[in-house]
Design an enzyme around this catalytic site. Structure first.
Site, mmCIF file in Angstrom:
data_model
loop_
_atom_site.group_PDB
_atom_site.id
_atom_site.type_symbol
_atom_site.label_atom_id
_atom_site.label_comp_id
_atom_site.label_asym_id
_atom_site.label_seq_id
_atom_site.Cartn_x
_atom_site.Cartn_y
_atom_site.Cartn_z
ATOM 1 N N ASP A 160 0.845 -1.201 0.000
ATOM 2 C CA ASP A 160 0.000 0.000 0.000
ATOM 3 C C ASP A 160 0.883 1.256 0.000
ATOM 4 O OD1 ASP A 160 -2.365 -1.702 0.452
ATOM 5 O OD2 ASP A 160 -1.382 -2.066 2.365
ATOM 6 N N HIS A 188 -4.704 -3.377 6.287
ATOM 7 C CA HIS A 188 -4.492 -3.660 4.862
ATOM 8 C C HIS A 188 -5.838 -4.093 4.280
ATOM 9 C CE1 HIS A 188 -3.001 -4.957 1.048
ATOM 10 N NE2 HIS A 188 -3.496 -6.165 1.244
#
Ligand code: NAD
Ligand code: LMR
Length: 329
Positions: A160, A188
């Protein structure tokens, strides 16, 4: 001087991330160009044959740093003497599966693996959980390993982090290498919060360079948070090479340190910093040095950020409550 090989265990070694990961570990990208490695590939029985095929290919590369490869479906053997464990193998969500079913199925994997790490790994074990839901799987494994310091269990939000840097570079025309101090907060998952308010682009504040809150809220954040789903839609399979690359980055940074003036993002057990409940595994800005990480303290969190951090942390708290109810932690 000949260095002692580092034992690296990879679960789900026969999967698509495993295939993109193992060759880079063996060629020295995980730990450094002068660190020999022993690989331990842990699979379920159905995955052993494919793992053997991958091991044949690893042999065929004649990597100077790769000392030996062991393949097993026994977690106690797979984690014996492990210094680094990459927990990639997980039960993917299938049609009709609720979140509770997914957490329960993965509990059946990460609880015994946590115990096997507890009982067999080396004293300096470092664990990275990649398999989804990564943060909560890391919590399950950590809870099953009471003799291992909790902070050795981490979850991957580096993909990410890298995605956010790339999107920001594309928007501003900056080089990736000019972007520093970006932060992923939280889970996440689609609730994660990529924060550019403390990020810098060639030394200037990134939020000021962008100067467009609508782009932040409506384009940047959802693009980063939903990138996993967009990759699945485009490839017909979830991200693999970029996920493996992020796993390499995560461990390399943990072991070798962050650059002066920069930080990274890691899912780590919260110590209560920034109002994140202690114990849940949430992504924070961290610096690393000598194999240890520290949360970057003292950042001013504005209202825009606070609401988004809280929402992702709320989701993590709910996941923790769900696995607690299932008796997994
Ligand atoms: P995959 O299905 O190709 O491979 C998974 C492998 O794990 C299979 O070979 C399977 O046999 C093995 N496995 C299953 N249970 C196991 C167990 N108990 N012990 C050992 N091995 C086991 O999946 P993939 O594409 O390699 O992805 C792996 C995981 O990583 C998925 O959960 C995926 O959602 C996740 N992922 C996370 C991120 C992240 O940023 N955190 C990014 C991409 C993918
Ligand atoms: C990713 O971020 O690419 C993975 O976690 C896959 C997914 O389901 O989003």
């Amino acid at each position: 001087m000949t260095r002692t090989p580092v034992n690296v265990t990879v679960t789900g070694a026969a999967g698509q991330i495993g295939y993109a990961l193992l060759f880079r570990i063996a060629s020295g990208h995980l730990l450094g160009p002068d660190v020999p490695v022993n690989l331990r590939l842990l699979e379920i029985p159905q995955g052993l044959k494919a793992a053997e095929g991958t091991a044949m290919e690893l042999d065929d590369c004649a990597f100077p740093l790769l000392r030996n490869i062991e393949i097993t479906d026994d977690a106690n053997v797979g984690f014996a003497g492990a210094n680094v464990a990459l927990l990639v193998g997980a039960r993917p969500r299938t049609k009709g599966m609720e979140r509770g079913d997914l957490l329960s199925a993965n509990g059946g994997i990460f609880k015994p693996q946590g115990k096997a790490i507890n009982d067999n790994a080396a004293d300096d074990i470092k664990v990275l959980v990649v398999g989804n839901p990564a943060n909560t799987n890391a919590l399950i494994a950590q809870a099953a390993a009471p003799d291992v310091p909790a902070e050795r269990f981490t979850a991957m939000t580096r993909l990410d982090h890298n995605r956010a840097i790339s999107q920001l570079a594309a928007r501003t025309g900056a080089a990736v290498s000019d972007i520093k101090r970006l932060t992923i907060w939280g889970n996440h998952s689609a609730t994660q919060y990529p924060d550019i308010f403390h990020a810098e682009i060639a030394g200037k504040n990134a939020a000021e360079v962008v100067n467009d809150e609508a782009w932040l809220a409506d384009t940047f954040i959802p693009t980063v948070a939903k990138r996993g789903a967009a990759i699945i839609e485009a490839r017909g399979a979830s991200s693999a090479a970029s996920a493996a690359n992020a796993a390499i980055d995560h461990v390399h940074t943990w072991v070798n340190g962050t650059a002066e003036g920069d930080w990274t993002s890691m899912g780590i057990p919260s110590d209560g910093s920034y109002g994140v409940p202690e114990g849940i595994i949430s992504s924070f800005p961290v610096t690393t040095k000598d194999g240890k990480y520290e949360i970057v303290q003292g950042l001013d969190i504005n209202e825009f950020s606070r609401a988004r951090i809280d929402a992702s942390v709320q989701e993590l708290s709910e996941e923790r409550d769900a696995v607690r109810e299932l008796g997994l932690i």
